[in-house]
Write a protein that holds these residues in place. Structure first.
Motif, PDB file in Angstrom:
ATOM      1  N   TRP A   1      15.357  14.844  37.045  1.00 43.40           N
ATOM      2  CA  TRP A   1      16.708  14.984  36.482  1.00 43.40           C
ATOM      3  C   TRP A   1      16.731  16.030  35.366  1.00 43.40           C
ATOM      4  CZ3 TRP A   1      21.057  12.862  38.461  1.00 43.40           C
ATOM      5  CH2 TRP A   1      22.225  12.894  37.682  1.00 43.40           C
ATOM      6  N   SER A   2      15.568  16.330  34.787  1.00 46.39           N
ATOM      7  CA  SER A   2      15.513  17.298  33.688  1.00 46.39           C
ATOM      8  C   SER A   2      15.764  18.727  34.159  1.00 46.39           C
ATOM      9  CB  SER A   2      14.163  17.215  32.974  1.00 46.39           C
ATOM     10  OG  SER A   2      13.107  17.661  33.812  1.00 46.39           O
TER      11      SER A   2
ATOM     12  N   GLN B   1      18.020  18.909  41.599  1.00 43.08           N
ATOM     13  CA  GLN B   1      18.751  17.654  41.400  1.00 43.08           C
ATOM     14  C   GLN B   1      18.707  16.796  42.670  1.00 43.08           C
ATOM     15  OE1 GLN B   1      19.063  17.710  37.763  1.00 43.08           O
ATOM     16  NE2 GLN B   1      20.674  16.377  38.468  1.00 43.08           N
TER      17      GLN B   1
ATOM     18  N   ARG C   1      18.292  14.788  29.002  1.00 41.89           N
ATOM     19  CA  ARG C   1      19.158  15.953  28.822  1.00 41.89           C
ATOM     20  C   ARG C   1      19.302  16.226  27.326  1.00 41.89           C
ATOM     21  NH1 ARG C   1      25.573  16.890  30.473  1.00 41.89           N
ATOM     22  NH2 ARG C   1      25.521  19.173  30.199  1.00 41.89           N
TER      23      ARG C   1
ATOM     24  N   GLU D   1      22.039   5.321  34.118  1.00 43.59           N
ATOM     25  CA  GLU D   1      22.604   6.584  33.654  1.00 43.59           C
ATOM     26  C   GLU D   1      22.065   6.932  32.266  1.00 43.59           C
ATOM     27  OE1 GLU D   1      26.934   8.769  32.918  1.00 43.59           O
ATOM     28  OE2 GLU D   1      26.827   6.866  34.014  1.00 43.59           O
ATOM     29  N   GLU D   2      21.836   5.917  31.452  1.00 42.94           N
ATOM     30  CA  GLU D   2      21.303   6.158  30.107  1.00 42.94           C
ATOM     31  C   GLU D   2      19.881   6.721  30.178  1.00 42.94           C
ATOM     32  OE1 GLU D   2      22.821   3.375  31.089  1.00 42.94           O
ATOM     33  OE2 GLU D   2      24.698   3.610  29.960  1.00 42.94           O
ATOM     34  N   GLU D   3      19.066   6.197  31.109  1.00 42.13           N
ATOM     35  CA  GLU D   3      17.701   6.705  31.253  1.00 42.13           C
ATOM     36  C   GLU D   3      17.697   8.153  31.736  1.00 42.13           C
ATOM     37  OE1 GLU D   3      15.085   2.699  32.251  1.00 42.13           O
ATOM     38  OE2 GLU D   3      16.293   3.605  33.850  1.00 42.13           O
ATOM     39  N   LEU D   4      18.630   8.483  32.604  1.00 44.72           N
ATOM     40  CA  LEU D   4      18.736   9.852  33.091  1.00 44.72           C
ATOM     41  C   LEU D   4      19.243  10.784  31.984  1.00 44.72           C
ATOM     42  CD1 LEU D   4      20.319   9.122  36.582  1.00 44.72           C
ATOM     43  CD2 LEU D   4      17.965   9.839  36.148  1.00 44.72           C
ATOM     44  N   HIS D   5      20.234  10.325  31.260  1.00 37.89           N
ATOM     45  CA  HIS D   5      20.828  11.167  30.215  1.00 37.89           C
ATOM     46  C   HIS D   5      19.845  11.430  29.079  1.00 37.89           C
ATOM     47  CE1 HIS D   5      24.043  13.132  28.098  1.00 37.89           C
ATOM     48  NE2 HIS D   5      23.824  12.392  27.028  1.00 37.89           N
ATOM     49  N   ALA D   6      18.881  10.544  28.904  1.00 40.10           N
ATOM     50  CA  ALA D   6      17.917  10.703  27.809  1.00 40.10           C
ATOM     51  C   ALA D   6      17.105  11.987  27.936  1.00 40.10           C
ATOM     52  CB  ALA D   6      16.984   9.494  27.757  1.00 40.10           C
TER      53      ALA D   6
END
Length: 287
Positions: free
Chosen positions: A47-48, A78, A106, A99-104
């Protein structure tokens, strides 16, 4: 411009997540808990590509050709995250990243010299291709073995595309590009001499967020990568040699000069720096 040709080339081999993955061959008895956990970590790591793309576009505003290629690279990277998450959604929904784990993962990367970043990611694609091939060998469940093989091929093609842009830079920039590429090549081919895996997701990229400024440091288990490589898929010295050999082979093609060792490449780097009349500290640990 390289973008139109690269678009056609990559489009012709693009795989379909619904049709080309053999989802019906899943065998739950062949997926262990530790294997499933690593799939989650790789899904988040992939995801990064989002913040990496934001970095590439910011630092390459002068280069519309390369920026256009980012639309392909971002889509396919992606998709790697998505196919790993789809695997978990189907077979281990309890491990699906939030979603929070993915957003972390970014967060903003500090500006860096574009050509050095290009070379860094070229080497990263080579390394990831080998990591995923090794991971496919380690896994025992048929579907995830297939997925890792498929995305490893993508990483190899991305490396080939980056190499095209590196060749273009040699024509346009000359020794400035040679200095950037050889500098990072020495660093990334010296990974066996470092304690941590040398990959863009494991490097510090934002001094204001240090030490939580690597992608890996922002995952649910910040130490998972070293354990995955050393204790699980066993990415050993033989695999590492394949990575180094591939980097040196491509540098030999790029610079039209044979490099049989990191030391050879470092000597070439010093020659280029001398032509430029520049001095800098030694790169990595190469002699």
């Amino acid at each position: 411009m390289l973008y139109p040709e690269l678009f056609r080339s990559l489009e012709s081999v693009r795989w379909n997540m619904e049709k080309d993955i053999n989802w019906d061959q899943f065998d739950a008895s062949k997926l262990s808990e530790e294997q499933a956990q690593t799939i989650k970590m790789n899904a988040i790591t992939e995801w990064s590509a989002l913040p990496a793309t934001e970095m590439f576009l910011r630092d390459n505003k002068h280069d519309s050709d390369f920026s256009a290629f980012m639309s392909i690279w971002f889509f396919e990277e992606q998709k790697h995250s998505l196919v790993l998450m789809e695997y978990l959604r189907r077979f281990r929904p309890d491990l699906l990243p939030t979603e929070e784990e993915l957003h972390a993962v970014r967060f903003e990367f500090d500006p860096a010299p574009p050509l050095e970043t290009l070379m860094l990611h070229f080497c990263g694609e080579i390394r990831l291709n080998h990591w995923y091939r090794c991971a496919s060998d380690w896994h025992t469940e048929p579907v995830i073995k297939q997925i890792y093989k498929i995305i490893s091929h993508d990483e190899a093609r991305h490396g080939g595309a980056y190499l095209r842009y590196m060749k273009k830079a040699l024509v346009e920039v000359g020794d400035g590009a040679r200095a950037a590429f050889s500098k990072i090549g020495v660093l990334m081919a010296s990974a066996r001499r470092t304690q941590k895996p040398l990959h863009p997701t494991n490097l510090h990229v934002n001094k204001d967020l240090f030490p939580n400024d690597t992608v890996q440091s922002r995952l649910p288990d910040p130490d998972w990568l070293e354990n995955w490589l050393d204790g699980q898929i066993r990415f050993d010295a033989d695999w590492e040699k394949k990575v180094v050999d591939r980097i040196l082979h491509n540098m030999s093609l790029l610079f039209e000069r044979t490099f049989e060792s990191v030391q050879d490449l470092n000597r070439y780097r010093k020659e280029v720096m001398a032509r430029l009349g520049a001095t800098e500290p030694p790169v990595g640990n190469a002699a």
